[in-house]
Every structure is written in C-alpha cells, then in structure tokens.
Write a protein that holds these residues in place. Sequence first.
Motif, PDB file in Angstrom:
ATOM      1  N   ALA A 104      -5.459  -5.656   2.411  1.00 26.30           N
ATOM      2  CA  ALA A 104      -4.393  -6.206   2.802  1.00 26.30           C
ATOM      3  C   ALA A 104      -3.683  -5.577   3.779  1.00 26.30           C
ATOM      4  O   ALA A 104      -3.712  -4.367   4.035  1.00 26.30           O
ATOM      5  N   LEU A 105      -2.409  -6.379   4.448  1.00 33.89           N
ATOM      6  CA  LEU A 105      -1.839  -5.758   5.514  1.00 33.89           C
ATOM      7  C   LEU A 105      -0.518  -4.713   4.874  1.00 33.89           C
ATOM      8  O   LEU A 105       0.452  -5.272   5.195  1.00 33.89           O
ATOM      9  N   THR A 106      -0.942  -4.040   3.986  1.00 26.90           N
ATOM     10  CA  THR A 106      -0.014  -2.967   3.231  1.00 26.90           C
ATOM     11  C   THR A 106       0.924  -2.385   3.817  1.00 26.90           C
ATOM     12  O   THR A 106       2.032  -1.949   3.795  1.00 26.90           O
ATOM     13  N   HIS A 107       0.338  -1.911   5.321  1.00 24.53           N
ATOM     14  CA  HIS A 107       1.309  -1.251   6.395  1.00 24.53           C
ATOM     15  C   HIS A 107       2.556  -2.206   6.805  1.00 24.53           C
ATOM     16  O   HIS A 107       3.637  -1.481   7.386  1.00 24.53           O
ATOM     17  N   THR A 108       2.363  -3.476   6.469  1.00 25.03           N
ATOM     18  CA  THR A 108       3.704  -3.997   7.097  1.00 25.03           C
ATOM     19  C   THR A 108       4.556  -4.677   5.797  1.00 25.03           C
ATOM     20  O   THR A 108       5.704  -5.006   6.090  1.00 25.03           O
ATOM     21  N   TYR A 109       4.366  -4.064   4.709  1.00 24.47           N
ATOM     22  CA  TYR A 109       4.947  -4.372   3.462  1.00 24.47           C
ATOM     23  C   TYR A 109       6.297  -3.213   3.450  1.00 24.47           C
ATOM     24  O   TYR A 109       6.237  -2.107   3.765  1.00 24.47           O
ATOM     25  N   PRO A 161      -4.828  10.211  -1.788  1.00 25.36           N
ATOM     26  CA  PRO A 161      -5.335  11.303  -3.271  1.00 25.36           C
ATOM     27  C   PRO A 161      -5.138  10.538  -4.581  1.00 25.36           C
ATOM     28  O   PRO A 161      -5.857  10.588  -5.141  1.00 25.36           O
ATOM     29  N   GLU A 162      -3.774  10.362  -4.642  1.00 26.34           N
ATOM     30  CA  GLU A 162      -3.462   9.602  -5.936  1.00 26.34           C
ATOM     31  C   GLU A 162      -4.265   8.070  -6.047  1.00 26.34           C
ATOM     32  O   GLU A 162      -4.896   7.912  -7.198  1.00 26.34           O
ATOM     33  N   LEU A 163      -4.264   7.382  -5.087  1.00 26.61           N
ATOM     34  CA  LEU A 163      -5.167   6.048  -5.103  1.00 26.61           C
ATOM     35  C   LEU A 163      -6.606   6.507  -5.432  1.00 26.61           C
ATOM     36  O   LEU A 163      -7.172   5.583  -6.360  1.00 26.61           O
ATOM     37  N   ALA A 164      -7.197   7.162  -4.788  1.00 26.04           N
ATOM     38  CA  ALA A 164      -8.575   7.617  -4.930  1.00 26.04           C
ATOM     39  C   ALA A 164      -8.782   8.044  -6.234  1.00 26.04           C
ATOM     40  O   ALA A 164      -9.842   7.814  -7.028  1.00 26.04           O
ATOM     41  N   GLY A 165      -8.088   8.959  -6.619  1.00 24.47           N
ATOM     42  CA  GLY A 165      -8.180   9.571  -8.325  1.00 24.47           C
ATOM     43  C   GLY A 165      -7.836   8.630  -9.346  1.00 24.47           C
ATOM     44  O   GLY A 165      -8.742   8.636 -10.212  1.00 24.47           O
ATOM     45  N   ALA A 196       2.917   8.964   7.833  1.00 21.46           N
ATOM     46  CA  ALA A 196       2.578  10.026   6.606  1.00 21.46           C
ATOM     47  C   ALA A 196       2.819   9.488   5.147  1.00 21.46           C
ATOM     48  O   ALA A 196       2.084  10.132   4.259  1.00 21.46           O
ATOM     49  N   GLU A 197       3.728   8.601   5.142  1.00 23.54           N
ATOM     50  CA  GLU A 197       3.945   8.231   3.673  1.00 23.54           C
ATOM     51  C   GLU A 197       2.915   7.371   2.913  1.00 23.54           C
ATOM     52  O   GLU A 197       2.519   7.395   1.884  1.00 23.54           O
ATOM     53  N   ASP A 225       7.716  -1.790   0.728  1.00 23.66           N
ATOM     54  CA  ASP A 225       7.271  -0.690  -0.288  1.00 23.66           C
ATOM     55  C   ASP A 225       6.204   0.081   0.226  1.00 23.66           C
ATOM     56  O   ASP A 225       5.155  -0.506   0.188  1.00 23.66           O
ATOM     57  N   PRO A 226       6.282   1.257   0.691  1.00 24.55           N
ATOM     58  CA  PRO A 226       4.910   1.950   1.136  1.00 24.55           C
ATOM     59  C   PRO A 226       4.208   2.237   0.134  1.00 24.55           C
ATOM     60  O   PRO A 226       2.907   2.646   0.294  1.00 24.55           O
ATOM     61  N   ARG A 227       4.728   2.317  -1.059  1.00 25.19           N
ATOM     62  CA  ARG A 227       3.641   2.713  -2.332  1.00 25.19           C
ATOM     63  C   ARG A 227       3.322   1.274  -2.938  1.00 25.19           C
ATOM     64  O   ARG A 227       2.735   1.649  -4.167  1.00 25.19           O
ATOM     65  N   TRP A 228       3.206   0.304  -2.262  1.00 22.08           N
ATOM     66  CA  TRP A 228       2.841  -0.934  -2.969  1.00 22.08           C
ATOM     67  C   TRP A 228       1.608  -0.987  -3.526  1.00 22.08           C
ATOM     68  O   TRP A 228       1.242  -1.306  -4.620  1.00 22.08           O
ATOM     69  N   ILE A 229       0.527  -0.097  -2.869  1.00 25.73           N
ATOM     70  CA  ILE A 229      -0.823   0.074  -3.287  1.00 25.73           C
ATOM     71  C   ILE A 229      -1.033   0.531  -4.571  1.00 25.73           C
ATOM     72  O   ILE A 229      -1.927   0.502  -5.237  1.00 25.73           O
ATOM     73  N   LEU A 230      -0.029   1.149  -5.122  1.00 25.95           N
ATOM     74  CA  LEU A 230       0.026   1.929  -6.341  1.00 25.95           C
ATOM     75  C   LEU A 230       0.717   1.215  -7.692  1.00 25.95           C
ATOM     76  O   LEU A 230       0.909   1.593  -8.592  1.00 25.95           O
ATOM     77  N   ARG A 231       1.286   0.097  -7.266  1.00 22.97           N
ATOM     78  CA  ARG A 231       1.917  -0.731  -8.249  1.00 22.97           C
ATOM     79  C   ARG A 231       0.875  -0.938  -9.504  1.00 22.97           C
ATOM     80  O   ARG A 231      -0.413  -1.268  -9.000  1.00 22.97           O
ATOM     81  N   ASP A 232       1.306  -1.375 -10.492  1.00 16.57           N
ATOM     82  CA  ASP A 232       0.292  -1.463 -11.756  1.00 16.57           C
ATOM     83  C   ASP A 232      -0.195  -2.786 -11.655  1.00 16.57           C
ATOM     84  O   ASP A 232      -1.497  -2.854 -11.821  1.00 16.57           O
ATOM     85  N   ASP A 233       0.194  -3.683 -11.154  1.00 17.62           N
ATOM     86  CA  ASP A 233      -0.510  -5.139 -11.040  1.00 17.62           C
ATOM     87  C   ASP A 233      -1.434  -4.996  -9.994  1.00 17.62           C
ATOM     88  O   ASP A 233      -2.601  -5.599 -10.148  1.00 17.62           O
ATOM     89  N   VAL A 234      -1.321  -4.184  -8.680  1.00 18.10           N
ATOM     90  CA  VAL A 234      -2.056  -4.081  -7.734  1.00 18.10           C
ATOM     91  C   VAL A 234      -3.334  -3.225  -8.229  1.00 18.10           C
ATOM     92  O   VAL A 234      -4.301  -3.576  -7.995  1.00 18.10           O
ATOM     93  N   ALA A 235      -2.887  -2.293  -9.105  1.00 18.87           N
ATOM     94  CA  ALA A 235      -4.110  -1.362  -9.657  1.00 18.87           C
ATOM     95  C   ALA A 235      -4.996  -2.198 -10.482  1.00 18.87           C
ATOM     96  O   ALA A 235      -6.172  -1.956 -10.340  1.00 18.87           O
TER      97      ALA A 235
END
Length: 286
Positions: A114-119, A158-162, A151-152, A121-131
């Motif tokens: 997804a084009l998350t770099h345009t969102y 690492p958290e995403l991969a973990g 950088a954000e 919320d820089p932490r969008w990829i860690l949201r519960d619904d996304v997870a």
Amino acid sequence: MTDPNQATRVVDTHQHLWMMSERAYDWIVPAYGPLYADFGPEDIADEADAVGISATVLVQAADTYEDTFYMLSVAAREERVKGVVGWVPLDRPGEAEAALDLYAPSPYVKGVRALTHTYEDPRWILRDDVAESISLLAPRGLALDYVATTAEHLELVPELAGRHPDLKIVIDHMAKPDIASGAWEPWATQIRAAAALPNVFIKISGLNTASGAEWTAADWQPYVDHVLEVFTADRTMLGSDWPVIILAGDLTRVWNAQLEVISGRTEAEREAVRWGTAASVYGLEF
C-alpha cells in the motif's frame, strides 16, 4: 548440476506501469512532469532487453483494485512479467481477506503493498486492523512490500517484523537514504536494526531520485555496501523503480549503475542480488 539458464537471469523486482488514460492514480499530478503520462510494458521492453532484464515483478502504483487487475492483465500476456505485488485494503480485514481469496488462483500475485508513505499516520502499518490483514499474507505465501521514505517509517520495521515473524517483509528503495546531502544517520543505524530481523529483505532501487542531480554510482557505493554488510546478498535484490527513475536518469544508466555497485562482490553474491533473493522471496518461476 547448475542450470545454464541461471547465468542470464536478472530480475527487476520493482517496476511500475500505469495507464492514466484508463484509471486514476491520485498521486501522479502534472507537477511530476514526465510521469504524468501513460506507461505500458511496450514502453520499457526494448531498454529492458538491452540491459539484460530477463524477469520483472510489477509493483502497485495505486491503492486500487483497478491498478492490480491492470498489472495482472499485463502479466497474463507478457512473458517477462513473473510476479505482481498488488493491493488490498489492509485496514479492512474482511474485505482484504475476500480480495486475497479472489487473487489466490492467479499464479502471478506474489505480494501486497500500500502507498503507506503517503498516509498522514506514519505508524498506520502497525494499526490493529491492519495487523489483522497482514496476518493473512504469510499463510498464503505472500510477501509484504513496505515503502519507508522517512526515519519514522524505517524505525518501526523491527516492530512490524517482530509482530509477523513468518512474513517476508521487503523494504523498498533501501528506505530512501538522503544520498543527495551525504547524510548517514539515522538511516545507517535503523537499517542495521531492520536487518537484525531475519524475515526482512531489501531492494537496491530508487537511489537516483534520492541523489543529487549529477549523481554517479560512486555516490551510492557506501550505502549499498552497508546494506550488503547488514542484510547480506541473500536478503538483497535489485529493482529499477521505472518509470519514476526518469525524473533523474533513464533505465540504462540506472540499471548499469546498480550493477556497478555490486560488481566488487563474489559471483555467488551477485547472483543472489541479481535474481536468487527475488526468486526466494516472491516464489518466482522461470
């Protein structure tokens, strides 16, 4: 016995196509100049042949089903296309699951992005619904491409991969180091932290648009060397980022520069970066 065809395998793991005359690509605006046009497989075919690209992975350029189905239509008729990284609505798990089930019969769908770099919320990829949606990928043998342009973005890898240890996560464009200004930190430390997770992979791609106007392969060398040190060749691959690269060069110049920055590696390492890692991560069949 070594397959003699392996010597000619070169995979471009990051190629875009878009047909603005047929569907919407919200981020492509007139200010992008030459990108504000149609780009189909015929527009890159001759140059890809000339630089020796034998296989291609198409990567989504819009958060739409239309974009994904267009790429799948190209894959069905273009022998060079071996895979597609498409899109599903990761923030809508029920719909994402239905979409993945619809994609399942296709031999070409190899991953999701997804084009998350345009969102916002820089932490969008860690949201519960996304997870919840991301958890559907690994059991289906799909990878997750991730666009980290700040950088954000990079610090959360690492958290995403973990959270998803069985999922192959691919960092696009080496997370866009600031080559133009010669900046090294925090990129270098964050890349090392991301590489510490064994399910994270990375693409040498899109570096020319992160560089100064008069860029050379030498500008990229320390950044690529660092990536190969911490990820190793077995988790590194090549991508052109065509047609975005035409903002600061062309396919021939960029691809040859990418080959130059890995030229000092062993043949086994070069083989891994040129095609082996891509074949493993995306399950490509040649």
